[in-house]
Design an enzyme around this catalytic site. Structure first.
Site, PDB file in Angstrom:
ATOM      1  N   SER A 133       0.833  -1.193   0.000  1.00 13.50           N
ATOM      2  CA  SER A 133       0.000   0.000   0.000  1.00 13.50           C
ATOM      3  C   SER A 133       0.876   1.254   0.000  1.00 13.50           C
ATOM      4  O   SER A 133       1.650   1.467  -0.923  1.00 13.50           O
ATOM      5  CB  SER A 133      -0.956  -0.050   1.194  1.00 13.50           C
ATOM      6  N   ASP A 289      -8.165  -5.276  -6.335  1.00 15.03           N
ATOM      7  CA  ASP A 289      -7.879  -4.111  -5.496  1.00 15.03           C
ATOM      8  C   ASP A 289      -8.604  -2.898  -6.058  1.00 15.03           C
ATOM      9  O   ASP A 289      -8.414  -2.541  -7.222  1.00 15.03           O
ATOM     10  CB  ASP A 289      -6.364  -3.877  -5.451  1.00 15.03           C
ATOM     11  N   HIS A 318      -7.643  -5.212  -1.745  1.00 16.09           N
ATOM     12  CA  HIS A 318      -6.438  -4.550  -1.248  1.00 16.09           C
ATOM     13  C   HIS A 318      -5.772  -5.356  -0.127  1.00 16.09           C
ATOM     14  O   HIS A 318      -4.547  -5.391  -0.029  1.00 16.09           O
ATOM     15  CB  HIS A 318      -6.788  -3.148  -0.749  1.00 16.09           C
TER      16      HIS A 318
END
Length: 346
Positions: A133, A289, A318
């Site tokens: 991330s 995602d 995600h």
């Protein structure tokens, strides 16, 4: 000792000037290490944290049974500015406390980490930089800012530039938190957080962190929740009520919103910055995602000279990169092992 309660280290930089022009005196970079640095300092790996994550939240990918084996590698996990451990609105004394904390960008984080790696450890080469991330965003930035130093990168579920749709999501989070009763422009008392805003923050996240298929198939049951509402309250609202100060969240949110390797001094575009990366790369978006879809990272990889796109399959969205699913963890771990076993890019 590992985990939340393990002692960790803090490196102080006597004066750290952020790109916004403001200076902390001092700035504090909290970090944890795993393993031992070898004599020639050739076994160092950097693994930055993610949005609101702390160093112990990265430990799921570190262990004697993993490619990131502390018996072989020296793994440094630096905490981002704003996460509550490194310098943050919540732990900085006046005048830069609370909403007066400097605006932080990804390059500021990378520069602080560079100071840590070089000043504390005397490391000149990193075998690997990786992250999930926002940790992936820092990974890309490391490869652009210090191409002579980074041999390999493995960014997963993240991007070198925050996309407009992602920024729309971040703006909705900001609006929910700043509109909350008790937020008071960020000057709420330390023991009176705007809880309603934090719960709304979690509810917005709930629609993005996992995929539509994850909810359709009720995969949240694998995490031990008994209903959709139980998951929304227990996982998502609980996540943001767990020591996550609102001003800290907003500081990291601004960092995320403005992420773009193309804004690196000396670079003229995101494409050009990506083309300057020398590190060998495996870039790993997750199939579903919603923040960082595979087509975005396919575009990024097309501009990188020594990179492979490898999509994490499945419905976890995600959070395929967050560690809760052993199948995805094994997939990522295998790529880490492959990358470390292969040639470097410098």
């Amino acid at each position: 000792m590992t985990g939340r309660d393990a002692p960790y280290h803090v490196h102080e930089v006597s004066e750290f000037t952020f790109e916004c022009g403001q200076t902390l005196r001092p700035a504090k970079i909290a970090y944890q290490t795993y393993g031992e640095l070898n004599a020639d300092k050739s076994n160092a790996i950097l693994y930055p944290t993610w949005y609101s994550g702390r160093h112990w939240d990265n430990e799921w990918l570190i262990g004697s049974d993993k490619a990131l084996d502390p018996g072989r590698w020296f793994i440094i996990v630096p905490n981002m500015f704003g996460n509550g451990l490194s310098s943050s609105p919540s732990n900085t004394p006046p005048p830069y406390n609370g909403p007066r904390f400097p605006r932080v960008n990804v390059r500021d984080n990378v520069e602080s980490q560079y100071r840590l790696v070089t000043e504390v450890f005397g490391i000149s080469t990193l075998k690997l930089v990786l992250g999930w991330s926002m940790g992936a965003g820092q990974t890309y930035q490391w490869a652009v800012s210090h191409p002579e130093m980074v041999e390999r990168i493995l960014p997963f579920c993240g991007s070198p530039r925050t996309a407009p749709h992602n920024q729309v999501f971040l703006d909705s989070l900001r609006a929910a938190l700043t509109a909350s009763v008790g937020f008071d422009g960020g000057w709420y008392p330390p023991d009176q957080w705007p809880v309603g805003g934090l719960r709304a923050f979690g509810r917005i996240y709930a629609g993005w962190g996992f995929s539509q298929a994850f909810y359709w198939d009720e995969v949240w049951r694998e995490l031990g929740y008994t209903s959709l509402e139980d998951f929304a309250v227990g996982f998502w609202e609980g996540f943001f009520l767990d020591g996550r100060d609102p001003n800290n969240l907003l500081t990291m949110l601004d960092t995320w919103w403005a992420g773009d390797v193309g804004a690196t001094p000396g670079q003229k575009s995101t494409e050009g910055a990506l083309g300057s990366i020398r590190a060998r790369a495996i870039c790993m978006p997750a199939e579903k995602d919603l923040y960082f879809p595979p087509e975005d990272e396919e575009w990024a990889v097309s501009h990188m000279p020594n990179a492979e796109l490898r999509v994490i399959p499945g419905v976890w969205g995600h959070f395929a990169g967050g560690g809760p699913n052993p199948v995805d963890t094994a997939f990522i771990d295998a790529a880490v092992a492959e990358l470390l076993a292969g040639p470097s890019g410098i």
